[in-house]
Design a protein around this motif. Structure first.
Motif, PDB file in Angstrom:
ATOM      1  N   VAL A  77       0.837  -1.204   0.000  1.00  0.00           N
ATOM      2  CA  VAL A  77       0.000   0.000   0.000  1.00  0.00           C
ATOM      3  C   VAL A  77       0.867   1.248   0.000  1.00  0.00           C
ATOM      4  CG1 VAL A  77      -1.690   1.339   1.322  1.00  0.00           C
ATOM      5  CG2 VAL A  77      -1.948  -1.141   1.115  1.00  0.00           C
ATOM      6  N   GLY A  78       1.875   1.278   0.878  1.00  0.00           N
ATOM      7  CA  GLY A  78       2.735   2.456   0.979  1.00  0.00           C
ATOM      8  C   GLY A  78       3.508   2.724  -0.286  1.00  0.00           C
ATOM      9  N   ILE A  79       4.094   1.703  -0.896  1.00  0.00           N
ATOM     10  CA  ILE A  79       4.934   1.927  -2.078  1.00  0.00           C
ATOM     11  C   ILE A  79       4.095   2.273  -3.296  1.00  0.00           C
ATOM     12  CG2 ILE A  79       5.013  -0.408  -3.004  1.00  0.00           C
ATOM     13  CD1 ILE A  79       7.953   2.067  -2.605  1.00  0.00           C
ATOM     14  N   THR A  80       2.848   1.799  -3.345  1.00  0.00           N
ATOM     15  CA  THR A  80       1.964   2.191  -4.449  1.00  0.00           C
ATOM     16  C   THR A  80       1.664   3.685  -4.376  1.00  0.00           C
ATOM     17  OG1 THR A  80       0.968  -0.021  -4.498  1.00  0.00           O
ATOM     18  CG2 THR A  80      -0.257   1.762  -5.573  1.00  0.00           C
ATOM     19  N   ALA A  81       1.437   4.194  -3.171  1.00  0.00           N
ATOM     20  CA  ALA A  81       1.218   5.634  -2.998  1.00  0.00           C
ATOM     21  C   ALA A  81       2.469   6.408  -3.416  1.00  0.00           C
ATOM     22  CB  ALA A  81       0.867   5.941  -1.544  1.00  0.00           C
ATOM     23  N   VAL A  82       3.646   5.910  -3.048  1.00  0.00           N
ATOM     24  CA  VAL A  82       4.897   6.570  -3.413  1.00  0.00           C
ATOM     25  C   VAL A  82       5.041   6.643  -4.929  1.00  0.00           C
ATOM     26  CG1 VAL A  82       7.425   6.341  -3.386  1.00  0.00           C
ATOM     27  CG2 VAL A  82       6.114   6.006  -1.285  1.00  0.00           C
ATOM     28  N   TYR A  83       4.651   5.593  -5.626  1.00  0.00           N
ATOM     29  CA  TYR A  83       4.763   5.557  -7.091  1.00  0.00           C
ATOM     30  C   TYR A  83       3.993   6.706  -7.729  1.00  0.00           C
ATOM     31  CZ  TYR A  83       3.440   4.187 -11.831  1.00  0.00           C
ATOM     32  OH  TYR A  83       3.177   4.196 -13.174  1.00  0.00           O
ATOM     33  N   PHE A  84       2.741   6.894  -7.329  1.00  0.00           N
ATOM     34  CA  PHE A  84       1.925   7.963  -7.917  1.00  0.00           C
ATOM     35  C   PHE A  84       2.453   9.348  -7.526  1.00  0.00           C
ATOM     36  CE2 PHE A  84      -1.149   4.420  -8.114  1.00  0.00           C
ATOM     37  CZ  PHE A  84      -1.498   4.524  -9.460  1.00  0.00           C
ATOM     38  N   LEU A  85       2.887   9.505  -6.278  1.00  0.00           N
ATOM     39  CA  LEU A  85       3.433  10.789  -5.839  1.00  0.00           C
ATOM     40  C   LEU A  85       4.734  11.121  -6.566  1.00  0.00           C
ATOM     41  CD1 LEU A  85       2.825  10.442  -1.983  1.00  0.00           C
ATOM     42  CD2 LEU A  85       1.522  11.844  -3.587  1.00  0.00           C
ATOM     43  N   ALA A 237       2.204   1.836   9.297  1.00  0.00           N
ATOM     44  CA  ALA A 237       3.363   1.268   8.605  1.00  0.00           C
ATOM     45  C   ALA A 237       3.427   1.761   7.158  1.00  0.00           C
ATOM     46  CB  ALA A 237       3.289  -0.266   8.631  1.00  0.00           C
ATOM     47  N   SER A 238       2.272   1.859   6.509  1.00  0.00           N
ATOM     48  CA  SER A 238       2.238   2.362   5.127  1.00  0.00           C
ATOM     49  C   SER A 238       2.718   3.807   5.062  1.00  0.00           C
ATOM     50  CB  SER A 238       0.813   2.257   4.559  1.00  0.00           C
ATOM     51  OG  SER A 238       0.404   0.911   4.468  1.00  0.00           O
ATOM     52  N   MET A 239       2.328   4.610   6.057  1.00  0.00           N
ATOM     53  CA  MET A 239       2.767   6.005   6.083  1.00  0.00           C
ATOM     54  C   MET A 239       4.273   6.100   6.343  1.00  0.00           C
ATOM     55  SD  MET A 239       0.651   8.095   5.098  1.00  0.00           S
ATOM     56  CE  MET A 239       1.914   9.330   5.361  1.00  0.00           C
ATOM     57  N   LEU A 240       4.815   5.159   7.102  1.00  0.00           N
ATOM     58  CA  LEU A 240       6.257   5.146   7.326  1.00  0.00           C
ATOM     59  C   LEU A 240       6.997   4.880   6.020  1.00  0.00           C
ATOM     60  CD1 LEU A 240       6.648   3.244  10.734  1.00  0.00           C
ATOM     61  CD2 LEU A 240       7.297   5.602  10.249  1.00  0.00           C
ATOM     62  N   ILE A 241       6.415   4.058   5.160  1.00  0.00           N
ATOM     63  CA  ILE A 241       7.015   3.802   3.846  1.00  0.00           C
ATOM     64  C   ILE A 241       7.078   5.104   3.051  1.00  0.00           C
ATOM     65  CG2 ILE A 241       6.761   2.592   1.649  1.00  0.00           C
ATOM     66  CD1 ILE A 241       7.549   0.735   3.878  1.00  0.00           C
ATOM     67  N   VAL A 242       5.974   5.861   3.050  1.00  0.00           N
ATOM     68  CA  VAL A 242       5.937   7.137   2.334  1.00  0.00           C
ATOM     69  C   VAL A 242       6.976   8.097   2.921  1.00  0.00           C
ATOM     70  CG1 VAL A 242       4.516   9.130   1.711  1.00  0.00           C
ATOM     71  CG2 VAL A 242       3.516   6.839   1.717  1.00  0.00           C
ATOM     72  N   ALA A 243       7.034   8.162   4.258  1.00  0.00           N
ATOM     73  CA  ALA A 243       7.977   9.067   4.918  1.00  0.00           C
ATOM     74  C   ALA A 243       9.423   8.675   4.625  1.00  0.00           C
ATOM     75  CB  ALA A 243       7.728   9.072   6.427  1.00  0.00           C
ATOM     76  N   TYR A 244       9.673   7.377   4.465  1.00  0.00           N
ATOM     77  CA  TYR A 244      11.028   6.906   4.159  1.00  0.00           C
ATOM     78  C   TYR A 244      11.522   7.482   2.833  1.00  0.00           C
ATOM     79  CZ  TYR A 244      14.858   3.675   3.076  1.00  0.00           C
ATOM     80  OH  TYR A 244      16.078   3.149   2.746  1.00  0.00           O
ATOM     81  N   PHE A 245      10.590   7.700   1.897  1.00  0.00           N
ATOM     82  CA  PHE A 245      10.939   8.248   0.580  1.00  0.00           C
ATOM     83  C   PHE A 245      10.746   9.769   0.519  1.00  0.00           C
ATOM     84  CE2 PHE A 245      10.261   3.813  -0.474  1.00  0.00           C
ATOM     85  CZ  PHE A 245      11.219   3.551  -1.438  1.00  0.00           C
ATOM     86  N   ALA A 246      10.565  10.415   1.684  1.00  0.00           N
ATOM     87  CA  ALA A 246      10.234  11.845   1.701  1.00  0.00           C
ATOM     88  C   ALA A 246      11.279  12.699   0.985  1.00  0.00           C
ATOM     89  CB  ALA A 246      10.070  12.330   3.147  1.00  0.00           C
ATOM     90  N   SER A 383      12.105  12.163  11.782  1.00  0.00           N
ATOM     91  CA  SER A 383      10.711  12.563  11.972  1.00  0.00           C
ATOM     92  C   SER A 383      10.527  14.051  11.706  1.00  0.00           C
ATOM     93  CB  SER A 383      10.266  12.220  13.397  1.00  0.00           C
ATOM     94  OG  SER A 383       8.953  12.656  13.628  1.00  0.00           O
ATOM     95  N   ILE A 384      11.388  14.881  12.278  1.00  0.00           N
ATOM     96  CA  ILE A 384      11.228  16.335  12.152  1.00  0.00           C
ATOM     97  C   ILE A 384      11.530  16.804  10.732  1.00  0.00           C
ATOM     98  CG2 ILE A 384      12.164  18.566  12.865  1.00  0.00           C
ATOM     99  CD1 ILE A 384      12.428  17.462  15.690  1.00  0.00           C
ATOM    100  N   PHE A 385      12.632  16.355  10.161  1.00  0.00           N
ATOM    101  CA  PHE A 385      12.952  16.810   8.807  1.00  0.00           C
ATOM    102  C   PHE A 385      12.008  16.219   7.767  1.00  0.00           C
ATOM    103  CE2 PHE A 385      16.783  18.604  10.579  1.00  0.00           C
ATOM    104  CZ  PHE A 385      16.988  19.709   9.773  1.00  0.00           C
ATOM    105  N   GLY A 386      11.512  15.010   8.019  1.00  0.00           N
ATOM    106  CA  GLY A 386      10.482  14.468   7.137  1.00  0.00           C
ATOM    107  C   GLY A 386       9.226  15.317   7.213  1.00  0.00           C
ATOM    108  N   TRP A 463       4.456  13.677   7.686  1.00  0.00           N
ATOM    109  CA  TRP A 463       4.692  14.026   6.279  1.00  0.00           C
ATOM    110  C   TRP A 463       3.369  14.313   5.575  1.00  0.00           C
ATOM    111  CZ3 TRP A 463       3.179  12.627   1.453  1.00  0.00           C
ATOM    112  CH2 TRP A 463       3.948  13.118   0.385  1.00  0.00           C
ATOM    113  N   LEU A 464       2.395  13.423   5.739  1.00  0.00           N
ATOM    114  CA  LEU A 464       1.113  13.590   5.043  1.00  0.00           C
ATOM    115  C   LEU A 464       0.377  14.827   5.528  1.00  0.00           C
ATOM    116  CD1 LEU A 464      -1.016  12.494   3.084  1.00  0.00           C
ATOM    117  CD2 LEU A 464      -1.960  11.163   4.988  1.00  0.00           C
ATOM    118  N   VAL A 465       0.335  15.033   6.826  1.00  0.00           N
ATOM    119  CA  VAL A 465      -0.330  16.213   7.381  1.00  0.00           C
ATOM    120  C   VAL A 465       0.322  17.485   6.851  1.00  0.00           C
ATOM    121  CG1 VAL A 465      -0.751  17.520   9.505  1.00  0.00           C
ATOM    122  CG2 VAL A 465      -1.191  15.058   9.449  1.00  0.00           C
TER     123      VAL A 465
END
Length: 495
Positions: A77-85, A237-246, A383-386, A463-465
């Motif tokens: 789920v997380g990496i699919t969101a990253v792909y579109f972003l 966990a999915s949001m952590l995937i997105v944040a990892y690619f921030a 966390s903060i810089f993301g 990151w999302l907020v």
């Protein structure tokens, strides 16, 4: 005509460009400079994902109290969101042939973009040093395996590192620099090699674990089940995937500007993100869960796993592979962006290679071996810089797609004329800065509260907020601008 790997890719000359904003490295890439096909982008993502840090991060998701299957679904789920972003942030750089610091001028102004570039550059510099240190640990393990007496030089301490530790770190620092300073074309060729080669060892490791455990380990939980709904923790966990690619969700344009066309970008991103990451995730789940049954404990560090196999040839092959893998992610995530970001500050005096040299020097000065000695410090930093990078992403996306409707005057990216559409107030878009400040208060605040445990898992959503608030506030302040008619055609990638 023979190609020169040291040469800057061909660029479009912008007549009348201000020297404070323009250089060969920051100029739009010419169509003949578009040498990155789908495979090169695919290999780039493999280089980014296949690293000791990436493996350790993915394995750490087990300790959210999820089973192997739940971790795998969360990753998908997380990496699919990253792909579109990633496709969204890469399109303006693909269209105009410009790197991230120049693309940021669309939203923040020709001078305000320096703020966005500096924030992204700081993250890259610190992680460049951290990843170089991680790779140096593999160099040290390799040295001891090949020459056991070298272990005698690990018992002293010189500013936080042993003698062998310093030699290993400096070896990695110099080796990387020699490759990186050869230019973007050499970087492309190197990561074309890095990404695929790591799969050889990772597949071998997974097959060895499966031969010991079978597929039963996939149902294991490595931590006590988390309180509350599993779906909530899977969403975290999915949001952590997105944040990892921030970080790359800001500067992917540094690479998409070299893509041959939009189809190549999308195919490369699809193969490199959802497809590649899912395969990598399956390997991580199998290996991490399997270590519990094979070694009696969960081992998150793949270098430690190959050392535990207690076969010198396995240690040698594994160490070399992880060294190459870490160099790959350092290129993609931590070197190219700061090099461009620093060059953007003083384009008259600093080019891409000089920016890269400065990046390397600063990465040593942050003393990464001391930094990683405190896991809490790393967590708070990420966390903060993301949470800061999220608002910048939201602002850039909202501005390009909703405010400007994908229309920008190319020349205005390089002019200091008050008549330029991106000059705003002395080169700064005050409304973008207001949006950044407001969004950062919420996103950073949420991340700090999450890091200190006051809001469990709250920091995962910083990151999302930040992206949603940053984009929303900017659009509310800017509205929809009149469609600009470009005086010259944008740099179209060749079909």
């Amino acid at each position: 005509m023979a190609s020169n790997p040291h040469a800057t890719p061909p660029t479009i000359v912008i007549t009348g460009a201000h020297p404070q904003l323009y250089s060969q490295d920051l100029a739009p890439t010419a169509p003949e400079g578009r040498t990155w096909g789908a495979f090169s982008l695919f290999a780039m993502w493999m280089s980014d994902v296949h690293s000791v840090g990436g493996y350790t991060f993915a394995a750490s998701l087990f300790f959210l109290g999820l089973t192997g299957w739940e971790v795998l679904i969360s990753m998908i789920v997380g990496i699919t969101a990253v792909y579109f972003l990633m496709n969204l942030i890469g399109r303006p750089s693909l269209k105009y042939g410009i790197p991230f610091p120049v693309a940021a001028r669309m939203s923040f102004g020709v001078m305000g973009a320096n703020l966005a570039a500096v924030l992204r550059g700081i993250v890259g510099i610190v992680w460049y040093g951290v990843q170089t240190y991680f790779a140096s640990k593999a160099v040290q393990a390799l040295a001891i395996t090949l020459y056991p007496a070298a272990a005698d030089y690990t018992h002293n301490d010189i500013f936080g590192l042993s003698t062998l530790g310093w030699l290993s770190f400096l070896f990695m620092w110099i080796f990387q620099l020699l490759i990186f300073l050869r230019g973007m074309e050499s970087i492309r060729k190197f990561i074309d090699f890095c990404g695929p080669v790591v799969y050889v060892v990772m597949f071998a490791l997974a097959l060895w674990i499966l031969s010991q455990t079978g597929f039963s380990s996939l149902s294991l939980q490595l931590a006590p089940p988390a309180a509350g709904s599993s779906l909530t923790h899977m969403a975290n966990a999915s949001m952590l995937i997105v944040a990892y690619f921030a970080a790359l969700l800001l500067n992917f344009g540094d690479f998409s500007r070299f893509s041959r066309d939009e189809k190549a970008m999308k195919v490369g991103n699809f193969l490199g993100l959802p497809v590649n990451f899912i395969v990598f995730a399956i390997i991580v789940v199998i290996v991490t869960a399997g270590t519990v049954q094979v070694f009696g404990e969960a081992i998150l560090d793949p270098v430690a796993i190959v050392e535990r196999i207690n076969n010198p040839w396995v240690v040698i092959l594994g160490s070399i592979t992880f060294i190459v893998a870490t160099m790959g992610i350092n290129i993609v995530a931590n070197f190219v962006s700061p090099a461009y970001d620093i060059a953007n500050l003083f384009p008259e005096k600093i080019n891409f290679r000089m920016g890269g040299l400065i990046t390397s020097i600063l990465s040593v000065l942050v003393c990464p071996w001391l930094f990683v000695s405190s896991p809490q410090a790393i967590t708070i930093f990420v966390s903060i810089f993301g949470a800061v990078l999220g608002p910048i992403f939201g602002i850039m996306i909202a501005d390009y797609y909703l405010v400007k409707r994908q229309q920008v005057v190319l020349e205005d990216l390089y002019t200091m004329s008050p008549e330029g559409s991106l000059y705003f107030d002395g080169g700064w878009n005050s409304r973008a800065l207001i949006a950044l400040a407001i969004a950062s208060v919420f996103s950073v605040g949420l991340s700090v509260l999450g890091a200190t445990g006051m809001i469990p898992n709250g920091g995962d959503w910083g990151w999302l907020v930040g992206a949603l608030i940053g984009g929303g506030v900017l659009y509310g302040l800017m509205g929809r601008a009149p469609v600009q008619v470009d005086a010259a055609e944008p740099v179209q990638a060749r079909a």
